[in-house]
Design a protein around this motif. Structure first.
Motif, PDB file in Angstrom:
ATOM      1  N   ASP A 195       0.818  -1.202   0.000  1.00 16.10           N
ATOM      2  CA  ASP A 195       0.000   0.000   0.000  1.00 16.10           C
ATOM      3  C   ASP A 195       0.860   1.264   0.000  1.00 16.10           C
ATOM      4  OD1 ASP A 195      -2.238  -1.608   0.090  1.00 16.10           O
ATOM      5  OD2 ASP A 195      -2.298  -1.618   2.267  1.00 16.10           O
ATOM      6  N   GLN A 250       1.470   2.841  -3.285  1.00 14.57           N
ATOM      7  CA  GLN A 250       0.348   3.399  -4.032  1.00 14.57           C
ATOM      8  C   GLN A 250       0.217   4.904  -3.787  1.00 14.57           C
ATOM      9  OE1 GLN A 250      -1.103   1.279  -6.133  1.00 14.57           O
ATOM     10  NE2 GLN A 250       0.259  -0.278  -5.283  1.00 14.57           N
ATOM     11  N   PRO A 251      -0.470   5.613  -4.675  1.00 14.32           N
ATOM     12  CA  PRO A 251      -0.604   7.066  -4.502  1.00 14.32           C
ATOM     13  C   PRO A 251      -1.266   7.462  -3.193  1.00 14.32           C
ATOM     14  CG  PRO A 251      -1.235   6.418  -6.724  1.00 14.32           C
ATOM     15  CD  PRO A 251      -1.030   5.154  -5.959  1.00 14.32           C
ATOM     16  N   TRP A 252      -2.157   6.614  -2.667  1.00 14.52           N
ATOM     17  CA  TRP A 252      -2.871   6.964  -1.429  1.00 14.52           C
ATOM     18  C   TRP A 252      -2.100   6.581  -0.173  1.00 14.52           C
ATOM     19  CZ3 TRP A 252      -4.684   3.822  -5.323  1.00 14.52           C
ATOM     20  CH2 TRP A 252      -4.548   2.456  -5.139  1.00 14.52           C
ATOM     21  N   GLY A 253      -1.037   5.787  -0.314  1.00 11.19           N
ATOM     22  CA  GLY A 253      -0.197   5.460   0.828  1.00 11.19           C
ATOM     23  C   GLY A 253      -0.775   4.377   1.726  1.00 11.19           C
ATOM     24  N   ASP A 264      -2.113   2.683   5.226  1.00 10.34           N
ATOM     25  CA  ASP A 264      -2.796   2.964   6.487  1.00 10.34           C
ATOM     26  C   ASP A 264      -2.214   2.000   7.513  1.00 10.34           C
ATOM     27  OD1 ASP A 264      -4.442   3.368   8.617  1.00 10.34           O
ATOM     28  OD2 ASP A 264      -6.306   2.886   7.589  1.00 10.34           O
ATOM     29  N   ASP A 322     -16.038   1.094  -4.379  1.00  6.92           N
ATOM     30  CA  ASP A 322     -15.492   2.283  -3.729  1.00  6.92           C
ATOM     31  C   ASP A 322     -14.926   1.918  -2.364  1.00  6.92           C
ATOM     32  OD1 ASP A 322     -14.822   4.750  -2.812  1.00  6.92           O
ATOM     33  OD2 ASP A 322     -16.867   5.509  -2.638  1.00  6.92           O
ATOM     34  N   THR A 323     -13.624   1.702  -2.339  1.00  2.30           N
ATOM     35  CA  THR A 323     -12.928   1.505  -1.071  1.00  2.30           C
ATOM     36  C   THR A 323     -12.048   2.703  -0.736  1.00  2.30           C
ATOM     37  OG1 THR A 323     -11.171   0.323  -2.253  1.00  2.30           O
ATOM     38  CG2 THR A 323     -12.940  -1.005  -1.270  1.00  2.30           C
ATOM     39  N   GLY A 324     -12.299   3.818  -1.425  1.00  2.56           N
ATOM     40  CA  GLY A 324     -11.597   5.051  -1.085  1.00  2.56           C
ATOM     41  C   GLY A 324     -10.395   5.376  -1.944  1.00  2.56           C
ATOM     42  N   TRP A 325     -10.090   4.530  -2.924  1.00  2.00           N
ATOM     43  CA  TRP A 325      -8.854   4.740  -3.686  1.00  2.00           C
ATOM     44  C   TRP A 325      -9.022   5.715  -4.849  1.00  2.00           C
ATOM     45  CZ3 TRP A 325      -8.779   3.669  -8.888  1.00  2.00           C
ATOM     46  CH2 TRP A 325      -9.830   2.872  -9.380  1.00  2.00           C
ATOM     47  N   ASP A 368      -9.912   8.866  -7.256  1.00  3.03           N
ATOM     48  CA  ASP A 368     -10.044  10.318  -7.137  1.00  3.03           C
ATOM     49  C   ASP A 368     -11.374  10.763  -7.749  1.00  3.03           C
ATOM     50  OD1 ASP A 368      -9.743  10.429  -9.938  1.00  3.03           O
ATOM     51  OD2 ASP A 368      -7.607  10.892  -9.804  1.00  3.03           O
ATOM     52  N   THR A 396     -13.965   8.602 -10.129  1.00  4.21           N
ATOM     53  CA  THR A 396     -15.283   8.320  -9.554  1.00  4.21           C
ATOM     54  C   THR A 396     -16.395   8.781 -10.484  1.00  4.21           C
ATOM     55  OG1 THR A 396     -14.443   8.495  -7.291  1.00  4.21           O
ATOM     56  CG2 THR A 396     -16.811   8.770  -7.603  1.00  4.21           C
TER      57      THR A 396
END
Length: 242
Positions: free
Chosen positions: A17, A20-23, A25, A185-188, A190, A194
């Motif tokens: 993770d 990835q661009p979102w980093g 958690d 949609d798991t938040g990844w 943009d 979307t």
């Protein structure tokens, strides 16, 4: 599955993770486990790098150590990088994607089957007479191209392709099915991604995690014992788009 009474081992690998661009958690796995446990669920966690061929056996052994038996595997892990177009393709990324998405899944199925067989040979083993359940996840490559993620698309398509063979190999002791959840949609994503997906979805929204979870919960439950070798698209009509 926890709500249905299953004891669950959650697996994660944060370094993927972090790429990835979102980093990453870093508290995600522990937070999810704590949330599920707070509602009374039996939950444990395991961290393993599925590029390691030994990791699938270690995960199965972790589940057996924690809970004493293993009845279900949901292989929803994945490696994906958003820059692997044909022009950027290299052998290293192809090998990594297949190692995680395809090889590790096949080895998980193998180790699961071996554990189930060993348990069935024990006298009075609990649950040994109940067929096991395996659910793989693919990503709808047959429903549309993924030119920016070719190694991911190829390695996940392989899981849909191998599902009937695995089901035949494990019948009647376990069912094997594969779920294609469509855009979820798991938040990844943009805002641009979307919006572009919503514009093509018959129901005008992305899939939610519970949409996929409900199908998987059914497949691993008592009512799906006659379903095996199937690739099931539960995608809100994504495959119907024009």
């Amino acid at each position: 599955m926890v709500a249905d009474g299953a004891a669950v081992l959650l697996h994660g690998w944060e370094p993927h993770d972090a790429e990835q661009p979102w980093g990453a958690d870093t508290a995600g796995l522990r937070t999810l486990a704590a949330s599920l446990a707070s509602s009374g669920g039996r939950v444990a966690t395991a961290v393993a790098d599925l590029t390691d061929p030994a990791a699938p056996r270690a995960l199965v052994e972790s589940a057996l150590d924690e809970f004493g038996r293993l009845d279900i595997v949901v292989a929803n892990h994945a490696r994906s990088v958003p820059w692997a177009s044909l022009e950027d393709l290299d052998a290293a990324e192809i090998d990594l994607s297949y190692a995680v998405n395809t090889r590790a899944t096949l080895l998980l199925v193998k180790e699961f089957a071996a554990a189930r067989k060993a348990a069935a040979e024990l006298p009075n083993a609990p649950g040994a007479d109940v067929p096991g359940r395996i659910v793989l996840l693919t990503s709808g490559q047959i429903d549309g191209p993924m030119p920016a993620e070719i190694p991911y698309a190829a390695s996940k398509a392989a899981l849909a392709g191998i599902t009937p063979s695995l089901a035949a190999a494990l019948a009647p002791h376990s069912t094997v099915n594969c779920v294609n959840p469509g855009p979820t949609d798991t938040g990844w994503a943009d805002a641009d991604v979307t919006a572009s997906v919503v514009g093509t979805m018959p129901f005008g929204r992305w899939g939610r995690p519970e949409d996929a979870a409900n199908v998987i919960a059914w497949l691993v439950g008592p009512d799906a014992g006659w379903v095996t070798g199937q690739v099931i698209s539960s995608d809100g009509g994504w495959s119907l788009r024009t």
